[in-house]
Design an enzyme around this catalytic site. Structure first.
Site, PDB file in Angstrom:
ATOM      1  CB  ALA A  85      40.646  39.897  44.833  1.00  0.00           C
ATOM      2  CG  HIS A  86      41.304  39.050  49.634  1.00  0.00           C
ATOM      3  ND1 HIS A  86      42.470  39.879  50.225  1.00  0.00           N
ATOM      4  CD2 HIS A  86      41.983  38.092  48.767  1.00  0.00           C
ATOM      5  CE1 HIS A  86      43.571  39.466  49.841  1.00  0.00           C
ATOM      6  NE2 HIS A  86      43.312  38.252  48.884  1.00  0.00           N
ATOM      7  CG  ASN A  87      40.982  42.809  52.483  1.00  0.00           C
ATOM      8  OD1 ASN A  87      41.053  41.498  52.484  1.00  0.00           O
ATOM      9  ND2 ASN A  87      40.936  43.508  53.610  1.00  0.00           N
ATOM     10  CB  CYS A  88      39.277  45.197  45.998  1.00  0.00           C
ATOM     11  SG  CYS A  88      40.373  44.264  45.168  1.00  0.00           S
ATOM     12  CB  SER A 105      44.913  44.758  49.283  1.00  0.00           C
ATOM     13  OG  SER A 105      44.577  43.632  50.335  1.00  0.00           O
TER      14      SER A 105
END
Length: 161
Positions: A85-88, A105
């Site tokens: 997912a986003h910002n990982c 995240s």
């Protein structure tokens, strides 16, 4: 320049100098040379970073970042149906087996191994060298060197007693 090697099951990103031909290609493999990457939403630049020698399986999703960047670091292997997912931030040398999902995240350290169908909730820190058994649900941060399994995860040794 980025060299993409496509095979029946895997998409492999490797960096290659100009004019270099990949001598390791097998018959039936395809080489595609990418010289330009177009970012469709410049308001979220840079949306993601995929470092060298990352292998990405079929139907794997790597979401663009909402702020900062989604990063998959050098030497990581993502099996089929993996969701990042986003910002990982997925550390170098990680192995994520099929159907693993990492929520937004979350940070994975170096050399983390996830068995198939592992779920990791958002905003967690997974330390270096952590091993997570198949079908596990990670709800808390895991310190470096942890070996866990289950839903919710428990240390491997007491869980097996």
């Amino acid at each position: 320049m980025i060299l993409l090697s496509l095979s029946k099951y895997m998409l492999k990103f490797t960096k290659a100098p100009d004019g270099m031909v990949n001598p390791k290609l097998k018959t039936g493999e395809i080489e595609v040379l990418v010289s330009e990457l177009k970012i469709l939403n410049s308001a979220q630049t840079p949306p993601f970073l995929i470092e060298d020698d990352v292998e990405i399986g079929a139907n794997t999703t790597i979401d663009r970042a909402r702020s900062g960047a989604t990063i998959v670091r050098r030497g990581t292997k993502l099996d089929n149906l993996v969701m990042v997912a986003h910002n990982c931030d997925v550390g170098g040398g990680c192995l994520l087996a099929a159907a693993t999902g990492i929520a937004g995240s979350t940070r994975l350290g170096e050399y983390v191994v996830c068995g198939g169908r592992v779920g990791i909730i958002d905003h967690l820190e997974i330390g270096d060298g952590v091993q997570i058994g198949a079908g596990s649900l990670v709800l808390n941060d895991l310190p470096a060197g942890s070996r866990v399994r289950g839903s919710p995860t428990q240390p491997l040794i007491p869980f097996g007693r």
